[in-house]
Design an enzyme around this catalytic site. Structure first.
Site, PDB file in Angstrom:
ATOM      1  N   HIS A 114       0.800  -1.184  -0.190  1.00  0.00           N
ATOM      2  CA  HIS A 114       0.019   0.042  -0.122  1.00  0.00           C
ATOM      3  C   HIS A 114       0.850   1.384  -0.104  1.00  0.00           C
ATOM      4  O   HIS A 114       2.086   1.196  -0.381  1.00  0.00           O
ATOM      5  CB  HIS A 114      -1.063   0.082   1.204  1.00  0.00           C
ATOM      6  CG  HIS A 114      -1.675  -1.332   1.203  1.00  0.00           C
ATOM      7  ND1 HIS A 114      -2.760  -1.800   0.312  1.00  0.00           N
ATOM      8  CD2 HIS A 114      -1.244  -2.406   2.177  1.00  0.00           C
ATOM      9  CE1 HIS A 114      -2.910  -2.938   0.757  1.00  0.00           C
ATOM     10  NE2 HIS A 114      -2.376  -3.409   1.728  1.00  0.00           N
ATOM     11  N   GLU A 151      -1.686   0.605   7.951  1.00  0.00           N
ATOM     12  CA  GLU A 151      -1.010  -0.574   7.521  1.00  0.00           C
ATOM     13  C   GLU A 151       0.241  -0.191   6.821  1.00  0.00           C
ATOM     14  O   GLU A 151       1.341  -0.646   6.558  1.00  0.00           O
ATOM     15  CB  GLU A 151      -1.808  -1.519   6.668  1.00  0.00           C
ATOM     16  CG  GLU A 151      -1.000  -2.786   6.213  1.00  0.00           C
ATOM     17  CD  GLU A 151      -1.763  -3.560   5.119  1.00  0.00           C
ATOM     18  OE1 GLU A 151      -2.947  -3.264   5.052  1.00  0.00           O
ATOM     19  OE2 GLU A 151      -1.155  -4.408   4.459  1.00  0.00           O
ATOM     20  N   HIS A 206       2.999  -6.765   4.705  1.00  0.00           N
ATOM     21  CA  HIS A 206       1.431  -6.533   4.814  1.00  0.00           C
ATOM     22  C   HIS A 206       1.191  -6.653   6.242  1.00  0.00           C
ATOM     23  O   HIS A 206       1.975  -7.610   7.087  1.00  0.00           O
ATOM     24  CB  HIS A 206       0.600  -7.278   3.839  1.00  0.00           C
ATOM     25  CG  HIS A 206       0.842  -6.629   2.525  1.00  0.00           C
ATOM     26  ND1 HIS A 206      -0.170  -5.717   1.836  1.00  0.00           N
ATOM     27  CD2 HIS A 206       1.446  -6.897   1.721  1.00  0.00           C
ATOM     28  CE1 HIS A 206       0.037  -5.691   0.486  1.00  0.00           C
ATOM     29  NE2 HIS A 206       1.366  -6.349   0.454  1.00  0.00           N
ATOM     30  N   GLU A 288       1.868 -11.421   5.761  1.00  0.00           N
ATOM     31  CA  GLU A 288       0.707 -10.780   6.710  1.00  0.00           C
ATOM     32  C   GLU A 288       1.071 -10.885   8.020  1.00  0.00           C
ATOM     33  O   GLU A 288       1.217 -12.039   8.735  1.00  0.00           O
ATOM     34  CB  GLU A 288      -0.459 -11.495   6.298  1.00  0.00           C
ATOM     35  CG  GLU A 288      -1.238 -11.325   5.052  1.00  0.00           C
ATOM     36  CD  GLU A 288      -1.780  -9.857   4.653  1.00  0.00           C
ATOM     37  OE1 GLU A 288      -1.461  -8.940   5.609  1.00  0.00           O
ATOM     38  OE2 GLU A 288      -2.249  -9.741   3.504  1.00  0.00           O
TER      39      GLU A 288
HETATM   40 ZN    ZN Z   1      -2.126  -5.483   2.970  1.00  0.00          ZN
END
Ligand code: ZN
Length: 324
Positions: A114, A151, A206, A288
């Site tokens: 992102h 995030e 992430h 993640e």
């Molecule tokens: Zn993400």
């Protein structure tokens, strides 16, 4: 955050690779790792820079879609013990140069998931791009903790720490972005950066955004896909090895458990819907690191000391994969 717009592939309960050891029993992973002999990584990770980031910007549009993930029952690889992170901030200004380090001559691309500016650029990031097997949004905003820590801030911070750690081992490190652009890159460009760098390994960083009570980390491996510009045939195998090494080391350095809400406790899932994986021609995984919407996970994700441990685990997995 997760990207869950494809139907779930079947659980592949018979996918065990006979050539790979099975280290995935969660109850024994950390204990087993702790019995291994120390390796050359000990020490170098202790001196990595700790830099904190402040509280988050206004909340981005987080989302938590339904799960559609397959869980290969494959195990972690060689969770090598390195240094025990001190957890205390270091005033070190930079990693020592390591021209003859074990990763000398190797290139690692790190993709901070992102962008903190994405939420201000909805029309740009909503644009559809070709991921070979279909079309998908250019990028997404990512999620946030309940207190607003983005995030995208987390991913950039961990990525910078990871860069420092890898450079100390002699690697050439490329970040796909570092808050030097207002939004993006798009997912196809993120993949292209790794490809054009001829990266030996690529990791996209992430954190997830699902309901509270869902905890832990997972590493996403590319599925076998072929369509348009996407052909993961050559990267499925090495990406799995990269992912297993990262998962094992991440569990050890952070003390986090594999996700309790997908992956059947292995910390590994395979996905065929991520453009960043489908379009990659280089070994690549996503990680993640935890669930930003769970208070206990969020307490870790917002801790600079924990983020340093996370970066150490990822770095050690990469070093192991590259034979450092
Ligand atoms: Zn993400």
């Amino acid at each position: 955050m997760r990207y869950d717009d494809s139907p779930p592939p079947p659980e592949s309960a018979s996918a065990t690779d006979p050539d790979r050891p099975w280290y995935a029993r969660r109850s024994t992973l950390v204990v087993a790792a702790g019995t291994l002999a120390p390796v050359c990584l000990a020490g170098w990770l202790a001196t990595q820079v700790l830099t904190s980031t402040g509280p988050g910007e206004p909340a981005a549009r987080g989302s938590a879609a339904s799960a559609s993930l397959a869980a290969p029952p494959s195990g972690f690889r060689d969770a090598k013990p390195g240094v025990t992170p001190s957890g205390s901030a270091s005033s070190s200004a930079a990693a020592p140069a390591a021209p003859n380090g074990p990763l000398s001559g190797r290139t690692v691309v790190i993709d901070p998931g992102h962008n903190t500016g994405n939420f201000k650029h909805g029309s740009e990031i909503d644009r559809q791009v070709d991921i070979g097997t279909g079309r998908k949004e250019c990028d997404t905003t990512g999620t946030t903790t309940n207190s607003g820590y983005m995030e995208a801030e987390f991913t950039l911070d961990v990525s910078r720490r990871l860069r420092t750690a890898l450079e100390a081992q002699g690697a050439t490190v490329v970040l796909t972005h570092q808050a030097d652009r207002p939004w993006g890159p798009c997912i196809d460009e993120r993949a292209r950066i790794g490809n054009e760098a001829a990266a030996d390994a690529v990791v996209s960083v992430h954190a997830d955004g699902v309901s509270a009570g869902n905890r832990g980390f997972h590493v996403i491996l590319p599925a076998q896909v072929k369509g348009g510009a996407a052909d993961t045939t050559k990267i499925v195998g090495p990406s799995r090895e990269l992912g297993e090494r990262i998962a094992g080391n991440f569990a050890r350095t952070t003390g986090s458990a594999p996700a309790n809400y997908l992956g059947s406790g292995t910390g590994l899932v395979v996905r065929d819907d991520l453009g960043g994986l489908n379009l990659s021609t280089r070994p690549k995984v996503f990680i993640e690191c935890g669930n930003m919407r769970d208070a206990k996970d969020a307490a870790q994700l917002t801790s600079p000391e924990w983020r340093q441990k996370a970066a150490q685990g990822i770095a050690q997995g990469i070093v192991g994969f590259l034979g450092g």
